[in-house]
Design an enzyme around this catalytic site. Structure first.
Site, mmCIF file in Angstrom:
data_model
loop_
_atom_site.group_PDB
_atom_site.id
_atom_site.type_symbol
_atom_site.label_atom_id
_atom_site.label_comp_id
_atom_site.label_asym_id
_atom_site.label_seq_id
_atom_site.Cartn_x
_atom_site.Cartn_y
_atom_site.Cartn_z
ATOM 1 N N ASN A 1 30.871 35.071 67.020
ATOM 2 C CA ASN A 1 30.143 35.806 65.981
ATOM 3 C C ASN A 1 28.949 34.949 65.577
ATOM 4 O O ASN A 1 29.104 33.954 64.879
ATOM 5 C CB ASN A 1 31.083 36.041 64.794
ATOM 6 C CG ASN A 1 30.366 36.649 63.598
ATOM 7 O OD1 ASN A 1 29.228 37.109 63.706
ATOM 8 N ND2 ASN A 1 31.036 36.646 62.459
ATOM 9 N N LYS B 1 26.534 35.677 63.681
ATOM 10 C CA LYS B 1 26.080 35.962 62.306
ATOM 11 C C LYS B 1 24.561 36.095 62.272
ATOM 12 O O LYS B 1 23.963 36.565 63.237
ATOM 13 C CB LYS B 1 26.592 34.890 61.338
ATOM 14 C CG LYS B 1 28.103 34.661 61.470
ATOM 15 C CD LYS B 1 28.665 33.884 60.323
ATOM 16 C CE LYS B 1 30.114 33.552 60.590
ATOM 17 N NZ LYS B 1 30.797 32.987 59.464
ATOM 18 N N HIS C 1 34.701 42.085 58.455
ATOM 19 C CA HIS C 1 34.520 40.643 58.258
ATOM 20 C C HIS C 1 34.461 40.359 56.755
ATOM 21 O O HIS C 1 33.875 41.133 55.996
ATOM 22 C CB HIS C 1 33.251 40.165 58.963
ATOM 23 C CG HIS C 1 33.194 38.671 59.070
ATOM 24 N ND1 HIS C 1 32.882 37.871 57.996
ATOM 25 C CD2 HIS C 1 33.457 37.835 60.107
ATOM 26 C CE1 HIS C 1 32.947 36.602 58.373
ATOM 27 N NE2 HIS C 1 33.285 36.549 59.654
ATOM 28 N N GLU D 1 32.719 38.464 55.102
ATOM 29 C CA GLU D 1 31.355 38.384 54.546
ATOM 30 C C GLU D 1 30.816 39.773 54.237
ATOM 31 O O GLU D 1 30.076 39.964 53.271
ATOM 32 C CB GLU D 1 30.445 37.603 55.512
ATOM 33 C CG GLU D 1 30.801 36.119 55.491
ATOM 34 C CD GLU D 1 30.469 35.352 56.760
ATOM 35 O OE1 GLU D 1 29.718 35.881 57.613
ATOM 36 O OE2 GLU D 1 30.969 34.223 56.905
ATOM 37 N N GLU E 1 41.604 36.077 59.839
ATOM 38 C CA GLU E 1 40.658 35.052 59.414
ATOM 39 C C GLU E 1 40.887 34.698 57.940
ATOM 40 O O GLU E 1 40.372 35.391 57.043
ATOM 41 C CB GLU E 1 39.219 35.551 59.568
ATOM 42 C CG GLU E 1 38.837 35.884 60.989
ATOM 43 C CD GLU E 1 37.329 35.739 61.200
ATOM 44 O OE1 GLU E 1 36.945 34.950 62.058
ATOM 45 O OE2 GLU E 1 36.557 36.394 60.487
ATOM 46 N N GLY F 1 33.998 28.805 58.122
ATOM 47 C CA GLY F 1 32.799 27.997 57.891
ATOM 48 C C GLY F 1 33.027 26.776 57.019
ATOM 49 O O GLY F 1 32.072 26.175 56.541
ATOM 50 N N SER G 1 37.011 28.177 61.480
ATOM 51 C CA SER G 1 36.794 26.784 61.881
ATOM 52 C C SER G 1 37.470 26.419 63.202
ATOM 53 O O SER G 1 37.976 25.305 63.361
ATOM 54 C CB SER G 1 37.213 25.829 60.759
ATOM 55 O OG SER G 1 36.412 26.057 59.611
HETATM 56 C C1 PEP Z 1 33.768 33.789 61.346
HETATM 57 O O1 PEP Z 1 32.869 33.907 60.536
HETATM 58 O O2 PEP Z 1 34.250 34.790 61.883
HETATM 59 C C2 PEP Z 1 34.262 32.450 61.628
HETATM 60 C C3 PEP Z 1 35.447 32.335 62.135
HETATM 61 O O3 PEP Z 1 33.414 31.388 61.325
HETATM 62 P P1 PEP Z 1 33.684 29.823 61.617
HETATM 63 O O4 PEP Z 1 34.231 29.700 63.024
HETATM 64 O O5 PEP Z 1 32.357 29.166 61.474
HETATM 65 O O6 PEP Z 1 34.683 29.364 60.614
#
Ligand code: PEP
Length: 256
Positions: free
Chosen positions: A9, A11, A97, A99, A169, A175, A214
């Site tokens: 992703n 973003k 997601h 976000e 997630e 992040g 992460s």
């Molecule tokens: C995400 O935003 O879907 C995600 C998993 O981000 P990160 O790997 O940076 O934690």
């Protein structure tokens, strides 16, 4: 046996040069890697360029996007339909997601609508679920995930989950560099699968459940060694070809 799926992703990151370098770099890194579906989701603005580059790539890399609308056409300024995505070779679409849930106030029901619309249009929903840190600390993780999943099941039935991907997630891990431990993630993945099995064991066995939060080359193998972790949704680490490919290789090796 579920085939693992590793999806990047990107973003709100990218430029023509970056899309080109990253796809070419990833293609080179993936030579000889089998047994895993690799998907990238650049900003939709670059779908055309990505489709062209992926068409020339040696290795199969699927094209995804980070969002879709619930309408097919009409007066919906700024929105994008599944047909438009298919026009550019898109196969996988991230929905729900955290976000988008947080910054765009997307409700469980709205996400469920998107889920159904994608299925209707032959696209694969990558359906994100997960709890906040406060919910985690209050012991509400399983209930939150069940509620988010039930919004889809109540609207479309359990069969709609077949062929879809769930991305668990935990929001506190996105992040932050603070991934769930492999065992923590496995426990929740197993609970998610058990919840699906309470509706249909058949469907539960087949659904790919990715972990996201992460994930990087360093912790990927440990996560994928877990029975119910079928791949990853990757944010930050998806922006480097070698690191992202290493995650895909770890999934292929763990599930071979
Ligand atoms: C995400 O935003 O879907 C995600 C998993 O981000 P990160 O790997 O940076 O934690």
């Amino acid at each position: 046996m579920r085939r693992p799926v590793v999806m990047g992703n990107w973003k709100l990151n990218g430029s023509k040069a970056m899309v080109s370098d990253l796809i070419k770099g990833l293609d080179a890194e993936l030579n000889g890697v089998e047994g895993v579906d690799v998907v990238i989701a650049p900003p939709v603005m670059y779908a055309d360029l990505a489709e062209q580059l992926l068409g020339k790539a040696t290795n199969k890399i699927f094209l995804g996007t980070q969002n879709v609308d619930v309408n097919a056409s009409g007066a919906y300024t700024g929105d994008i339909s599944p047909e438009m995505l298919k026009d550019f070779g898109v196969t996988h679409v991230i929905i729900g997601h955290s976000e988008r849930r947080e910054y765009h106030n997307e409700s469980d029901e709205f996400v469920a609508k998107k889920f159904g619309f994608l299925k209707e249009n032959g696209l694969i929903p990558v359906f994100c679920i997960g709890e906040t840190e406060a919910q985690n600390e209050a012991g509400e993780t399983k209930a939150v995930c069940a509620r988010q999943i039930d919004a889809v099941i109540n609207m479309h039935g359990i069969e709609a989950l077949e062929g879809a991907i769930i991305a668990y997630e935990p929001i506190w891990a996105i992040g932050t560099g603070k991934a769930a431990t492999a065992q923590q993630a496995q426990d929740i993945h197993a609970a998610i699968r058990a919840h699906l099995a309470s509706y249909s064991e058949e469907v539960a066995k087949k659904v790919v459940i990715q972990y996201g939060g992460s994930v990087k080359a360093e912790n990927a193998a440990e996560l994928f060694a877990m029975e119910d972790i079928d791949g990853a949704l990757v944010g930050g680490a998806a922006l480097q070809a070698a690191g992202f490919a290493a995650i895909a290789k770890a999934a292929a090796a763990a599930k071979a």
